[in-house]
Design a protein around this motif. Structure first.
Motif: not given
Lengths: 547, 407, 82, 371
Positions: B353-369
């Protein structure tokens, strides 16, 4: 085939009509006989030697030259009045010595004199002008008018040698006085009600509206009964079109008997096949007066305390005269309560059936469990159960109204204990159903007019059936059909659901709610189109306490 | 014209009526289900339904029968098992009044997604029931336990889930739509309340259980099961669940305690009456960070020691200590979640919600992040409002008296 | 067969009750057109209860709008399921 | 001659409002949510703008000759033969519309309320009620709409108010980030349901007693309807979340299921369904009326009501055979129906307006020169 049949039927009817006319003796238009005894004889024979027909033969004038007869119906005419004011004037007060010889035209003569040798008309005129000392006297020429007066309670004075006679007003039949109406009682408000006598009824209205514009028009309807029907309205306030329409429709009525205003109601209403009443009836003079002042037309029928009021719209059946005697907020609340009760009476059993057999998910669990527990062991489906209970209730209600008063208690005991409690305890019906039926019954009696309650009772069964078939969907479709039907109805040209559909904003003040009088400036728009302004009371303002 | 048409309508409707009432079900033909239990048995689904015996609950004459009964059947799927129930159950099972659906632990560990579709698809199902997981037992056992006070044990289960969330904040009530949306969301994982059975489950399903003053067997809800995707991966303890509730702003009321003095075992207990959480996501030097800002209002409910709470400085001290306690709760809870590798707090959604672009980058490995990189900044601000009906505790006098006695 | 009879009976009832409303208009044209339509609909209903397969008008419309519908479908699928 | 009945501007406005809600109030949230996810509400706004455009065009067409209804106008504008061909095409569209609406009611009731009842029974009872209304005439339809309008409006507003406590703003976040293209794309299918069908009102336009005010009423009706649609979609997205909204066939009904105030006011979703029955009933009836009017006009019949009964039963059969199953219907209604609707709902009216304007100008010049 069908055409032929109906054609024959019509022909047969026409024939019947003709033959009926032939049998009627003497024919209506024939004038009276010249010989007194002939006339009396034919009257007597046309009345079939009825025992209540009284003929008093006597002689008037010098040397008792003039044969006369007084005819009246025993029971309809006031005997003591005839005795004191007709017979006595004719037989005693008339100075017999002077009756002959004197000039008829001599007005200065102190006493009355009648000459046989004088011209017929003059003698007759003399009789009318001088001798018959009554306020209500009219000449009659034909049998038709003779019977009309005679059977209305007037006395007929016939003189030998004349084809004319007198009808002297002597109506004096037994009647119920002005009593408290039994059908629409109020806590606050006038307690007088209409009675069976037309004249009394018009007087009750006159006493309330002392305005020369209050017009009463008479009509005689009913080939056999010759019932007096009065159309009453306030000229200038009423919608002329409605008056015309009422007159036209009344003229079209061709019926042999009018025993109650219900006959008129059924023959002049707009739509015959509807459960909803399009004509209002009441026993209360104040309600009728209020209706007249709104610009409506009252139709009064001799012989019944129920006076009709047209046009009658849906909202009128939810208004009681008491709404206007109480404060407006109370009136409004009570009125809203009536609408609520209308829907309760209409839909409670149907909703119960729909909810318990189709939409159990809508009932809270605890309630559902207790309903289910009650229904354990009840052998019927909910619809049949509801139908049984509703029909039982209708039977009880009908029995209650027709029963002699003394048996009334027994009925209520049977109803309450045997059918209510015992049926529940025996497990034939569930107690929830008893509650539903009672609620419905009580709600249907809230309606201030009886005929709306009847229509609700009829429709209720339809809604129950729809609910049993399609649940709430059925009820909603039923409601849509009902409203479509209601909007298509008209009462003397006025849309029945006005002022809701068509929506008339200014008439809302006295429809679902009742606004205070200072707000009800205008008469209802649709009914009344000429004299709209009703009042101009300023809204009350307390004197300012500030100096 | 219109009249005729009316007759048409009436006649047609009556013709239909002869064959109608397809959907009409008399109440006496329905078995009102109040709870469903779904278990795994070998490769099959075992479905247990708790139905009400209405006569026992609202009837006139009670017998010795229980107020509820359960029926079970097995099938490949929930739907099949449910339909198989008709061979056992005397009436049509009606699902609209279900209060609780309990899922067996084994099934939850294997994954629940495939069993939820039927529940969300069936028209009789309403969305207002609670879901729970039977911890340590089968789900069937959980709904078999008879409870005193509430004759319908499912209702007791539902109401205790609700009330413990409201007054204790150590469970989390989850409805179907919330569960489904957290399962399918990329930045959030699901949780479900756990149901424990205390006592012997075989004892609990007999009428004796409720005939005793103290029921030997009862159900208890104070844990929360943590999911990763649709599989149960672990449990949060009661305190951790409370931390979870603080973070996701679901605390309505709970109790917090703190020591009077450092290291003292006597406590000051405060009742939280209002708590409001704000989360904000940001990237601090490429590290996804979530700032959790909690504002809590509390009343003092219990003072065990002689601390002078009329002294404003003491009051402030208690506020601070309470704040620290809550902070600790939350941190433990987050640590626990990280251990289970499940972002139950929805931090991912906050960041998206706060930073959509950066979220898209890490979305795929969110669990690890989430496990390795995510930083949290917890800031708890407790405000004490009232002190109950008394101000100063009598403890102080007692302590002074004790001191005098010692002297 | 029983279904066909059912349809016929129902249609007869509807006709019996509905026709007077048409008759009222006193127009031969109205009556004629009404009969044609009525028979047509009764025919269709009989075919329906006999489970005769009907051509589906939706398919025709689909054919007409295929040139735009198909590309649009692909566009939607690309955009929505990006 | 087919137009003796008059309805008031208020009744016209209410009919437009009901028609706008019609089928869409219960489907639209799902449609826009499946395209635009959390930004689906933008499509509703966009489509209502298109709606206003359509109303503008329709009002202009009505202005060409306020005494002529749709089919007379077509003949007037395109000449006798082309006008009739277009009339027949339009009638085919309207009958298709009618059958589809009926089918939608049937599908809704047989999925949500009464599962075991055969769909044709539901369709028959609904079309019978509608038939009854059409038989009674436009005046009665108008008045009835006035009676039901308060309930329909009130219950929808009540729905919105009662679910408002459960609204979660985070469900429609991030705003304007994701799925924007989808949201804008959804404007097209979202506007076909209520707005590209509004041309049907041209058939009853000349029946309004004050034609100049009716234009304003047209705008007000569409505005109010769109507003309710927008709020409902917004609420559905906020309360149910975009995924759940998109997944559900009838999200508005589910929204009703979510109502729970103090554990007392709950389980009242059927009231939402009832409000919807009213709106769809009026949509059905108006389409039915327009259809009967067109057929009667083309066949030069004396009365609008002559062919209503055969049409009613035909529509039931048509509704059943049009769509073999619900997925077929959804596929069709998403990808083909919008084009089908726009042809009749936008292109033909535009064409009518253009040619009509040119023709009128010519006529105006012609009539001015002699004087």
């Amino acid at each position: 085939m069908k055409h032929n049949f109906s054609y024959l039927l019509n022909k047969w009817r026409q024939k019947k009509k003709k033959s009926a006319a032939v049998n009627n003796i003497p024919s209506d238009q024939t004038t009276l006989e010249k010989k007194l005894q002939d006339t009396v004889h034919s009257v007597r024979s046309s009345l079939g030697e009825s025992s209540d027909f009284v003929v008093r033969n006597f002689k008037v004038g010098n040397n008792q030259t003039i044969k006369a007869a007084l005819l009246y119906m025993d029971g309809l005419a006031d005997k003591s009045f005839i005795q004191n004011f007709i017979m006595e004037t004719l037989m005693v007060d008339t100075e017999l010595e002077e009756i002959s010889g004197k000039d008829i035209s001599n007005d200065s003569g102190q006493s009355t004199s009648v000459s046989v040798s004088g011209k017929q008309g003059d003698f007759f005129k003399q009789f009318k002008d001088r001798i018959v000392a009554n306020s209500e006297v009219s000449e009659i020429n034909s049998y038709e008018s003779l019977f009309q007066y005679l059977l209305a309670g007037d006395s007929i004075l016939l003189l030998d040698g004349y084809v004319k006679g007198f009808a002297i007003g002597s109506k004096g039949y037994e009647s119920r006085g002005v009593q408290e109406p039994s059908s629409q009682t109020v806590v606050r408000g006038p307690k007088d009600g209409f009675s069976e006598v037309l004249r009394t009824n018009t007087s009750l209205i006159r006493r309330r509206i002392k305005d020369p514009n209050l017009w009463v028009e008479n009509k005689v309807i009913g080939k056999k009964t010759n019932t007096d029907v009065a159309i009453c309205y306030i000229n200038g306030v009423v919608n002329e079109k409605v008056v015309q329409e009422v007159k036209q429709r009344l003229d079209k009525v061709d019926i042999d008997a009018i025993l109650e205003s219900g006959y008129i109601e059924e023959t002049i209403q707009d739509e015959t096949f509807t459960p909803f009443p399009t004509i209002y009836n009441t026993e209360r003079p104040d309600t009728i007066c209020a209706g007249l002042l709104e610009g409506r037309v009252a139709i009064m029928v001799d012989g019944t305390p129920f006076v009709l009021l047209v046009p009658a719209l849906f909202v009128h059946f939810f208004q009681s005269s008491e709404d206007y005697y109480q404060r407006s907020d109370v009136g409004t609340l009570v009125r809203l309560l009536r609408y609520l009760c209308f829907f309760l009476a209409l839909l409670t059993p149907a909703s119960y059936i729909a909810l318990t057999t189709f939409h159990q998910e809508m009932i809270p669990t605890q309630l559902l469990v207790s309903l289910a527990a009650q229904r354990e062991g009840v052998p019927f489906p909910a619809y049949v159960e509801a139908l049984l209970m509703e029909i039982t209730f209708e039977i009880l209600r009908e029995a209650g109204t027709r029963m002699p008063r003394a048996v009334g208690n027994a009925i209520s005991i049977v109803g309450a204990l045997v059918l209510g409690q015992a049926a529940v305890e025996a497990g034939i019906v569930s107690s929830a159903m008893v509650i539903v039926v009672s609620l419905t019954a009580i709600s249907s009696f809230v309606s201030p007019t009886f005929n709306m309650a009847i229509s609700v009772r009829i429709l209720r069964f339809g809604f129950m059936t729809l609910a049993a078939m399609f649940g709430l969907v059925g009820i909603i479709l039923g409601l849509i059909v009902m409203v479509l039907h209601l909007t298509s109805l008209r009462s003397f040209g006025i849309p029945y659901l006005a002022p809701m559909g068509p929506f008339i904003p200014s008439d809302q003040k006295d429809a679902l709610v009742r606004m205070p009088f200072w707000n009800l400036r205008n008469r209802p728009k649709l009914i009344n189109q000429t004299d709209l302004e009703r009042e101009d009371t300023p809204s009350p303002k307390p004197p300012s306490t500030k100096q | 014209m219109v009249k005729k048409l009316k007759i048409v309508c009436v006649i047609i409707i009556f013709i239909l009526f002869l064959t109608a009432c397809w959907d009409a079900n008399e109440l006496t033909d329905l078995a009102l289900a109040t709870a469903l239990a779904i278990d795994q048995e070998d490769d099959q689904i075992k479905l247990t339904v708790q139905v009400i015996n209405p006569d026992e609950i609202a009837g006139n004459n009670f017998t010795n029968r229980t107020a509820v009964s359960t029926y079970s059947s097995t099938g490949e799927t929930v739907f099949e098992a449910l339909r198989k129930l008709t061979t056992i159950a005397p009436r049509k099972v009606y699902l609209s009044h279900i209060h609780v659906i309990v899922i067996g632990e084994a099934l939850a560990e294997a994954g629940i997604a495939r069993n939820l579709d039927f529940i969300s698809r069936d028209h009789e199902m309403r969305a207002d029931f609670h879901l729970a997981i039977a911890r340590g037992h089968t789900a069937a056992e959980a709904i078999n336990i008879l409870t005193p006070l509430e004759k319908i044990s499912a209702e007791k289960l539902a109401s205790s889930i609700e009330s413990s969330q409201q007054a204790w904040a150590k469970t989390k009530k989850v409805s179907l739509d919330v569960l489904l949306s957290s399962i399918s969301s990329k930045g959030k994982e699901a949780v479900l309340t756990g149901v424990d059975i205390i006592g012997d489950p075989n004892q609990g399903n007999k009428l004796d259980n409720v005939e005793a003053v103290h029921s030997p067997t009862f159900v208890k809800v104070d844990t929360v099961g943590v999911f990763k995707n649709d599989q149960l991966v672990g449990w949060l303890s009661g305190d951790d669940s409370k931390g979870l509730n603080y973070v996701i702003n679901e605390v309505e009321s709970t109790v917090e305690e703190t020591a009077c003095e450092e290291g003292d075992d006597k406590k000051v207990v405060a009742e939280v009456i209002k708590s409001n959480t704000k989360m904000e996501g940001k990237f601090k030097n490429d590290t996804p960070t979530v700032a959790i800002d909690i504002k809590t209002e509390a009343n003092i409910g219990d003072v065990e020691c002689g601390i002078d709470i009329t002294d404003p400085s003491n009051f402030e001290k208690i506020e601070k200590q309470l704040g620290k306690e809550i902070e600790q709760l939350i941190k433990d809870s987050i640590d626990q979640a990280k251990e289970l590798e499940s972002d139950i707090f929805g931090f991912g959604e906050v960041i998206s919600r706060s930073n959509y672009k950066r979220w898209k980058e890490i979305e795929g490995r969110w669990s690890d992040v989430f496990v390795q990189q995510l930083q949290t900044e917890v800031n708890v601000d407790v405000t004490l409002r009232r002190t109950g009906t008394v101000t100063q505790s009598f403890q102080k006098e007692i302590e002074e008296k004790k001191k005098k006695d010692e002297q | 067969m029983i279904k066909v009879i059912g349809v016929l009976v129902a249609s007869a009832v509807v006709y019996k009750l509905d026709y007077p409303t048409v008759k009222k208009s006193k127009s031969n044209r109205d009556k004629f057109v009404y009969w044609i339509f009525f028979l047509f609909v009764v025919g269709i209903m009989i075919l329906y209860v006999l489970e005769v397969p009907f051509p589906n008008p939706t398919e025709w419309i689909k054919q007409v709008y295929k040139p735009v519908g198909e590309p649009y479908k692909q566009l939607v699928e690309r955009i929505v399921n990006q | 001659m087919l137009h003796q009945e008059k309805i008031s501007v208020r009744q016209f406005t209410i009919l437009v409002f009901m028609y706008t809600l019609g089928t869409s109030v219960i489907y639209l949230p799902s449609l826009v949510a499946s395209y635009g996810k959390e930004n689906g509400w933008i499509s509703v706004l966009g489509s209502s703008l298109i709606g206003f455009g359509v109303v503008f065009i329709l009002n202009k067409i009505a202005q060409l000759d306020e005494k002529k209804h749709l089919f007379e106008l077509l003949e007037f504008i395109f000449g006798k033969w082309i006008g009739r061909i277009i009339s027949v095409l339009i009638l085919m569209f309207v009958i298709y519309l009618l059958a589809t609406n009926l089918r939608q009611i049937g599908d809704f009731i047989t999925t949500q309320v009464m599962v075991q009842t055969p769909i044709y029974v539901i369709m028959i009872i609904f079309i019978l009620v509608s038939l009854f209304a059409v038989k009674l005439g436009l005046e009665v339809i108008g008045r009835t709409s006035e009676i039901f309008f308060p309930y329909a409006l009130f219950s929808l507003i009540l729905l919105i108010v009662l679910v408002a406590p459960q609204a979660d703003f985070s469900n429609i976040q991030p705003l304007f980030r994701e799925n924007i293209a989808g949201a804008f794309l959804a404007v097209f299918p979202a506007s076909e349901v209520p707005y590209f069908q509004l041309f049907v009102f041209l058939a009853i336009f000349p029946s309004v007693n004050k034609p100049d005010k009716a234009k304003k009423g047209f705008y007000i009706g569409v505005a109010l309807g769109s507003f309710i649609l927008f709020i409902i979609t917004f609420m559905a997205l906020m309360v149910l979340g975009p995924d759940f909204t998109a997944r559900n066939q009838y999200p508005t009904y589910i929204l009703g299921k979510k109502i729970s105030i103090a554990e007392f006011i709950e389980r009242i979703e059927i009231l939402v369904a009832i409000a919807w029955f009213f709106s769809i009933f009026f949509k059905l009836t108006i389409n039915f009326y327009a259809l009967s009017l067109g057929v009667s006009y083309l066949l030069k019949l004396k009365s609008v009501q002559t062919l209503t009964t055969p049409i009613a039963f035909f529509v039931v059969i048509l509704g059943i055979i049009l769509f073999p199953n619900i997925i077929y219907f959804m596929d069709f209604s998403q990808f083909y129906w919008p084009f089908f609707a726009i042809t009749f709902g936008l292109f033909i009216p535009l064409l009518m307006l253009l040619i009509g304007m040119i023709k009128k100008r010519k006529q105006g010049n012609g009539s001015q020169t002699p004087s």
